[in-house]
Design a protein around this motif. Structure first.
Motif, PDB file in Angstrom:
ATOM      1  N   UNK A  52       0.831  -1.197   0.000  1.00  0.00           N
ATOM      2  CA  UNK A  52       0.000   0.000   0.000  1.00  0.00           C
ATOM      3  C   UNK A  52       0.877   1.263   0.000  1.00  0.00           C
ATOM      4  N   UNK A  53       1.884   1.295   0.836  1.00  0.00           N
ATOM      5  CA  UNK A  53       2.773   2.451   0.917  1.00  0.00           C
ATOM      6  C   UNK A  53       3.592   2.595  -0.367  1.00  0.00           C
ATOM      7  N   UNK A  54       4.054   1.479  -0.914  1.00  0.00           N
ATOM      8  CA  UNK A  54       4.841   1.532  -2.155  1.00  0.00           C
ATOM      9  C   UNK A  54       4.011   2.083  -3.313  1.00  0.00           C
ATOM     10  N   UNK A  55       2.753   1.661  -3.390  1.00  0.00           N
ATOM     11  CA  UNK A  55       1.896   2.165  -4.467  1.00  0.00           C
ATOM     12  C   UNK A  55       1.627   3.662  -4.309  1.00  0.00           C
ATOM     13  N   UNK A  56       1.409   4.110  -3.076  1.00  0.00           N
ATOM     14  CA  UNK A  56       1.220   5.543  -2.852  1.00  0.00           C
ATOM     15  C   UNK A  56       2.484   6.318  -3.228  1.00  0.00           C
ATOM     16  N   UNK A  57       3.640   5.765  -2.893  1.00  0.00           N
ATOM     17  CA  UNK A  57       4.904   6.399  -3.258  1.00  0.00           C
ATOM     18  C   UNK A  57       5.107   6.437  -4.767  1.00  0.00           C
ATOM     19  N   UNK A  58       4.765   5.341  -5.447  1.00  0.00           N
ATOM     20  CA  UNK A  58       4.872   5.301  -6.909  1.00  0.00           C
ATOM     21  C   UNK A  58       3.950   6.330  -7.545  1.00  0.00           C
ATOM     22  N   UNK A  59       2.745   6.469  -7.008  1.00  0.00           N
ATOM     23  CA  UNK A  59       1.812   7.468  -7.529  1.00  0.00           C
ATOM     24  C   UNK A  59       2.401   8.871  -7.380  1.00  0.00           C
ATOM     25  N   UNK A  60       3.027   9.134  -6.257  1.00  0.00           N
ATOM     26  CA  UNK A  60       3.657  10.446  -6.026  1.00  0.00           C
ATOM     27  C   UNK A  60       4.777  10.685  -7.036  1.00  0.00           C
ATOM     28  N   UNK A  61       5.621   9.686  -7.253  1.00  0.00           N
ATOM     29  CA  UNK A  61       6.717   9.809  -8.217  1.00  0.00           C
ATOM     30  C   UNK A  61       6.159  10.041  -9.623  1.00  0.00           C
ATOM     31  N   UNK A  62       5.079   9.327  -9.959  1.00  0.00           N
ATOM     32  CA  UNK A  62       4.472   9.500 -11.291  1.00  0.00           C
ATOM     33  C   UNK A  62       3.918  10.918 -11.465  1.00  0.00           C
ATOM     34  N   UNK A  63       3.298  11.465 -10.437  1.00  0.00           N
ATOM     35  CA  UNK A  63       2.797  12.840 -10.526  1.00  0.00           C
ATOM     36  C   UNK A  63       3.941  13.843 -10.691  1.00  0.00           C
TER      37      UNK A  63
END
Length: 169
Positions: A52-63
Protein backbone atom coordinates in the motif's frame (compact mmCIF):
# COMPACT_ATOMS: atom_id res chain seq x y z
CA UNK A 1 -11.24 9.67 25.24
CA UNK A 2 -14.07 11.67 26.73
CA UNK A 3 -12.24 15.01 26.86
CA UNK A 4 -14.38 16.60 24.14
CA UNK A 5 -17.77 15.62 25.68
CA UNK A 6 -18.38 13.11 22.87
CA UNK A 7 -20.50 10.94 25.17
CA UNK A 8 -23.25 13.56 24.84
CA UNK A 9 -23.57 13.08 21.07
CA UNK A 10 -21.73 9.87 20.10
CA UNK A 11 -23.42 9.46 16.70
CA UNK A 12 -22.38 12.92 15.53
CA UNK A 13 -18.83 12.37 16.77
CA UNK A 14 -18.64 8.97 15.08
CA UNK A 15 -19.88 10.50 11.82
CA UNK A 16 -17.25 13.24 12.02
CA UNK A 17 -14.52 10.75 12.87
CA UNK A 18 -15.17 8.45 9.90
CA UNK A 19 -15.74 11.37 7.52
CA UNK A 20 -12.82 13.58 8.49
CA UNK A 21 -10.30 11.24 10.13
CA UNK A 22 -10.94 7.84 8.53
CA UNK A 23 -7.32 6.65 8.07
CA UNK A 24 -6.36 7.78 11.56
CA UNK A 25 -9.39 6.12 13.17
CA UNK A 26 -8.71 2.77 11.45
CA UNK A 27 -5.06 2.74 12.47
CA UNK A 28 -5.78 3.96 16.01
CA UNK A 29 -8.31 1.16 16.48
CA UNK A 30 -5.75 -1.35 15.20
CA UNK A 31 -3.03 -0.13 17.55
CA UNK A 32 -5.39 -0.10 20.55
CA UNK A 33 -6.55 -3.66 19.88
CA UNK A 34 -3.00 -4.85 19.37
CA UNK A 35 -1.91 -3.29 22.66
CA UNK A 36 -4.90 -4.55 24.59
CA UNK A 37 -4.76 -8.11 23.27
CA UNK A 38 -0.97 -8.23 22.79
CA UNK A 39 -1.23 -8.96 19.06
CA UNK A 40 1.44 -8.41 16.45
CA UNK A 41 1.29 -7.89 12.71
CA UNK A 42 1.64 -11.03 10.63
CA UNK A 43 3.95 -11.26 7.63
CA UNK A 44 0.85 -10.93 5.46
CA UNK A 45 -0.16 -7.71 7.29
CA UNK A 46 3.29 -6.25 6.76
CA UNK A 47 3.26 -7.24 3.09
CA UNK A 48 -0.12 -5.56 2.56
CA UNK A 49 0.95 -2.39 4.36
CA UNK A 50 4.25 -2.21 2.46
CA UNK A 51 2.47 -2.73 -0.87
CA UNK A 52 0.00 0.00 0.00
CA UNK A 53 2.77 2.45 0.92
CA UNK A 54 4.84 1.53 -2.15
CA UNK A 55 1.90 2.16 -4.47
CA UNK A 56 1.22 5.54 -2.85
CA UNK A 57 4.90 6.40 -3.26
CA UNK A 58 4.87 5.30 -6.91
CA UNK A 59 1.81 7.47 -7.53
CA UNK A 60 3.66 10.45 -6.03
CA UNK A 61 6.72 9.81 -8.22
CA UNK A 62 4.47 9.50 -11.29
CA UNK A 63 2.80 12.84 -10.53
CA UNK A 64 6.19 14.50 -10.12
CA UNK A 65 7.37 12.97 -13.41
CA UNK A 66 4.18 14.19 -15.13
CA UNK A 67 5.16 17.77 -14.26
CA UNK A 68 8.17 17.39 -16.56
CA UNK A 69 6.51 15.10 -19.13
CA UNK A 70 2.80 15.99 -19.51
CA UNK A 71 2.16 12.73 -21.38
CA UNK A 72 2.63 10.83 -18.08
CA UNK A 73 -0.35 12.55 -16.46
CA UNK A 74 -2.77 9.76 -17.43
CA UNK A 75 -0.35 7.08 -16.18
CA UNK A 76 0.00 8.96 -12.89
CA UNK A 77 -3.78 9.07 -12.48
CA UNK A 78 -4.02 5.33 -13.20
CA UNK A 79 -1.35 4.47 -10.64
CA UNK A 80 -3.06 6.78 -8.13
CA UNK A 81 -6.41 5.05 -8.74
CA UNK A 82 -4.82 1.61 -8.22
CA UNK A 83 -3.13 2.84 -5.02
CA UNK A 84 -6.46 4.17 -3.73
CA UNK A 85 -8.20 0.88 -4.60
CA UNK A 86 -5.58 -1.13 -2.71
CA UNK A 87 -5.80 1.27 0.25
CA UNK A 88 -9.61 0.96 0.43
CA UNK A 89 -9.39 -2.85 0.18
CA UNK A 90 -6.81 -3.05 2.97
CA UNK A 91 -8.90 -0.73 5.19
CA UNK A 92 -11.99 -2.88 4.61
CA UNK A 93 -10.04 -6.00 5.58
CA UNK A 94 -8.64 -4.29 8.70
CA UNK A 95 -12.07 -3.18 9.83
CA UNK A 96 -13.45 -6.69 9.37
CA UNK A 97 -10.54 -7.98 11.43
CA UNK A 98 -11.26 -5.32 14.09
CA UNK A 99 -14.91 -6.37 14.27
CA UNK A 100 -13.92 -10.03 14.74
CA UNK A 101 -11.26 -9.19 17.35
CA UNK A 102 -13.66 -7.00 19.33
CA UNK A 103 -16.30 -9.73 19.24
CA UNK A 104 -13.73 -12.31 20.39
CA UNK A 105 -12.48 -9.95 23.12
CA UNK A 106 -15.99 -9.32 24.43
CA UNK A 107 -16.74 -13.06 24.54
CA UNK A 108 -13.34 -14.02 26.03
CA UNK A 109 -12.37 -11.40 28.58
CA UNK A 110 -9.32 -13.44 29.65
CA UNK A 111 -7.60 -12.48 26.38
CA UNK A 112 -7.22 -8.89 27.57
CA UNK A 113 -3.82 -7.98 28.96
CA UNK A 114 -3.98 -7.71 32.75
CA UNK A 115 -4.65 -4.13 33.75
CA UNK A 116 -1.40 -2.35 34.34
CA UNK A 117 -1.48 1.34 35.20
CA UNK A 118 -1.75 2.97 31.80
CA UNK A 119 -0.24 1.53 28.68
CA UNK A 120 1.72 -1.75 28.96
CA UNK A 121 4.40 -0.16 26.79
CA UNK A 122 5.18 2.46 29.46
CA UNK A 123 8.10 2.30 31.86
CA UNK A 124 7.71 0.05 34.91
CA UNK A 125 6.14 1.45 38.06
CA UNK A 126 8.40 3.89 39.90
CA UNK A 127 8.44 1.74 43.05
CA UNK A 128 9.98 -1.15 41.10
CA UNK A 129 12.62 1.08 39.55
CA UNK A 130 13.48 2.75 42.87
CA UNK A 131 13.74 -0.51 44.84
CA UNK A 132 15.94 -2.24 42.25
CA UNK A 133 17.53 0.14 39.76
CA UNK A 134 19.26 -2.73 37.94
CA UNK A 135 16.10 -4.88 37.70
CA UNK A 136 14.79 -5.65 34.24
CA UNK A 137 11.05 -5.27 34.60
CA UNK A 138 8.71 -7.16 32.30
CA UNK A 139 4.97 -6.60 32.12
CA UNK A 140 2.74 -9.67 32.17
CA UNK A 141 1.97 -11.43 28.90
CA UNK A 142 -1.06 -13.47 27.92
CA UNK A 143 -0.91 -17.05 26.68
CA UNK A 144 -3.78 -16.75 24.18
CA UNK A 145 -4.30 -20.51 23.91
CA UNK A 146 -5.00 -20.88 27.65
CA UNK A 147 -6.02 -17.32 28.51
CA UNK A 148 -3.61 -17.32 31.47
CA UNK A 149 -1.44 -14.36 32.39
CA UNK A 150 2.26 -15.20 32.54
CA UNK A 151 4.69 -13.24 34.65
CA UNK A 152 2.07 -12.09 37.17
CA UNK A 153 3.21 -12.52 40.78
CA UNK A 154 1.20 -15.03 42.77
CA UNK A 155 -0.49 -13.42 45.79
CA UNK A 156 1.28 -14.28 49.03
CA UNK A 157 4.71 -14.71 47.46
CA UNK A 158 5.57 -11.03 47.14
CA UNK A 159 7.18 -9.47 44.14
CA UNK A 160 10.62 -10.55 42.97
CA UNK A 161 13.29 -8.28 44.42
CA UNK A 162 10.83 -6.71 46.86
CA UNK A 163 12.40 -4.11 49.10
CA UNK A 164 12.81 -5.48 52.66
CA UNK A 165 10.90 -2.58 54.26
CA UNK A 166 7.67 -3.71 52.56
CA UNK A 167 5.71 -6.46 54.33
CA UNK A 168 5.09 -9.72 52.51
CA UNK A 169 1.68 -9.87 50.81
Amino acid sequence: SGRMKEEQCPKVCLCLEVSCCFPSSVLATRYLLQDEMQLENTKCDNCLFNTMVALQGLACVCYIASMFEPGLREAAQTVDAVADLVYCSVCACMQTQHRDQIKFRNENMQCICPIVEGNPMLAPPQAVMTANPGLTFQYPTINHSTGQAQGVPVPGQGYPGQHPQYPKA
